[in-house]
Design an enzyme around this catalytic site. Structure first.
Site, PDB file in Angstrom:
ATOM      1  NE  ARG A 137      16.271 -24.356  49.623  1.00 40.79           N
ATOM      2  CZ  ARG A 137      17.157 -25.334  49.374  1.00 40.79           C
ATOM      3  NH1 ARG A 137      18.100 -25.157  48.499  1.00 40.79           N
ATOM      4  NH2 ARG A 137      17.084 -26.480  50.030  1.00 40.79           N
ATOM      5  CE1 TYR A 142      17.531 -31.065  47.390  1.00 39.90           C
ATOM      6  CE2 TYR A 142      16.598 -29.889  49.253  1.00 39.90           C
ATOM      7  CZ  TYR A 142      17.426 -30.873  48.756  1.00 39.90           C
ATOM      8  OH  TYR A 142      18.140 -31.672  49.612  1.00 39.90           O
ATOM      9  CD  GLU A 158       5.867 -29.160  47.165  1.00 35.26           C
ATOM     10  OE1 GLU A 158       5.519 -30.362  47.189  1.00 35.26           O
ATOM     11  OE2 GLU A 158       5.373 -28.326  47.937  1.00 35.26           O
ATOM     12  CG  ASN A 164      21.474 -27.308  57.588  1.00 34.69           C
ATOM     13  OD1 ASN A 164      20.297 -27.509  57.866  1.00 34.69           O
ATOM     14  ND2 ASN A 164      21.861 -26.312  56.833  1.00 34.69           N
ATOM     15  NE  ARG A 195      18.729 -23.008  57.891  1.00 32.27           N
ATOM     16  CZ  ARG A 195      17.882 -22.005  58.081  1.00 32.27           C
ATOM     17  NH1 ARG A 195      17.476 -21.679  59.294  1.00 32.27           N
ATOM     18  NH2 ARG A 195      17.422 -21.332  57.049  1.00 32.27           N
ATOM     19  N   PRO A 225      13.654 -20.645  56.032  1.00 29.21           N
ATOM     20  CG  PRO A 225      14.096 -22.891  56.419  1.00 29.21           C
ATOM     21  CD  PRO A 225      14.158 -21.832  55.378  1.00 29.21           C
TER      22      PRO A 225
END
Length: 172
Positions: free
Chosen positions: A37, A40, A42, A69, A106, A167
């Site tokens: 990912r 996205y 960076e 989220n 999350r 994460p």
């Protein structure tokens, strides 16, 4: 020319696999530049940097929202986010796919709350990045249980390996 304000919709993904928890705006993050990912993550970081260049060079009135989220009506069923994935799997009577052991967390923000935050940001004079999200966390397995309880209590869970650089905790 018209003294317009510019809103950059950034992402909590810029923090990568953060070593600082909860994530604060001053934290630079821990992004693996060759991860799946990274383009996205960076890309959002570069976009923020360009916004600040335009602020410095051209005095553009910028606002940067690092969005966590978000969920709510109108989500695309194929957008790849965990809430829409679980709901669509449940509606199709498929096992709910949980990556890792489900204890990763999350913070989910309802779309109306995000919009209120964006409007407040645009009405303010704040010119640094700001995290927009919910400070309450859900474990992914608890989210799966909630959705299963609302749609079909007979659904099973399907545990798959956690993707690299995913994460463990994400909270503004």
């Amino acid at each position: 020319k018209y003294k317009a304000k510019f809103l950059m919709a950034s992402s909590s993904s810029i923090y990568g696999e953060a070593k600082l928890y909860p994530q604060v705006e001053e934290y630079y993050g821990e992004v693996n530049t060759f991860g799946n990912r990274s383009c996205y993550e960076e890309g959002k970081r570069v976009a923020e940097s360009l916004c600040f260049d335009y602020q410095r060079i051209y005095n553009i009135d910028i606002r940067i929202a690092r969005i966590f989220n978000t969920y709510g009506p109108g989500m695309r069923k194929d957008d790849g986010r965990v809430i829409s994935n679980f709901i669509n799997q449940a509606i199709q009577n498929k096992s709910l796919t949980i990556y890792g052991n489900g204890t990763q967390t999350r913070s989910f923000c309802y779309i109306n709350d995000l919009i209120s935050g964006l409007v407040n940001l645009m009405d303010s004079d704040y010119r640094k990045p700001i995290n927009l999200g919910n400070d309450e966390e859900f474990r992914i397995v608890d989210l799966a249980n909630l959705i299963r309880s609302k749609i079909n209590t007979d659904l099973k869970f399907k545990f798959l390996p956690l993707p690299p650089n995913d994460p463990i905790k994400r909270r503004p």
